[in-house]
Write a protein that holds these residues in place. Structure first.
Motif: not given
Length: 178
Positions: A118-138
């Motif tokens: 829904x966002x399309x743009x994700x900002x990870x803050x810090x080194x600990x959080x990990x997210x999956x790679x999703x097509x169309x998501x920066x």
């Protein structure tokens, strides 16, 4: 049999390029397309592990800055955690209130792939959080200052974290709205 029509002296194919008439600039250059107005507001999802401090601060700061600039709603702002805690960090909320931003009514939220899409743009803050790679998501990561590594704790630490995040939020806002 009919004779071919005589070529006009103005016919570009029958004259040397240097002999062709010069046309006005507006005839030679295609008009520049006017960009269509943005129909949808850009969106950003801030993510940290617990969603009780840094990602909530970033979301609160961006909402606050947009409101102060009279651009409330110009960016859709949300936050989430990969392993959300149960409440907002009280000191994070306190140092934001010092500058007029309020996150006291927020609740840590679980990150989902749907929220990322829904966002399309994700900002990870810090080194600990990990997210999956999703097509169309920066996805971008902010390695924010961690004053505790220098022995700075308590309110002073949180103010430094807030200020670092705030600088990054302002730059992101300019990119998203630019």
């Amino acid at each position: 049999m009919t004779e071919p029509a005589a070529a006009s002296s103005q016919d570009a194919s029958s004259t040397h390029p240097a002999e062709r008439p010069v046309r006005a600039a507006e005839e030679e250059v295609a008009p520049v397309a006017v960009p269509a107005p943005r129909t949808e507001a850009p969106a950003v999802l801030f993510v940290c592990v617990k969603n009780g401090g840094k990602s909530q601060m970033a979301a609160g700061l961006l909402r606050h800055d947009l409101a102060v600039a009279g651009e409330e709603g110009a960016v859709l702002v949300s936050s989430a955690g990969t392993q959300p805690g149960s409440e907002i960090n009280a000191l994070s909320a306190e140092v934001l209130q010092d500058i007029g931003a309020d996150i006291t009514g927020e609740t840590p939220t679980q990150l989902t792939p749907e929220a990322m899409r829904e966002a399309g743009h994700v900002v990870l803050i810090g080194a600990e959080a990990e997210v999956p790679d999703l097509d169309g998501v920066e996805v971008e990561r902010w390695e924010v200052d961690e004053p505790s590594a220098r022995g700075i704790t308590g309110r002073e630490r949180m103010e430094l974290v807030r200020d670092d995040i705030h600088l990054r939020v302002r730059e992101l806002r300019d990119r998203l709205l630019g």
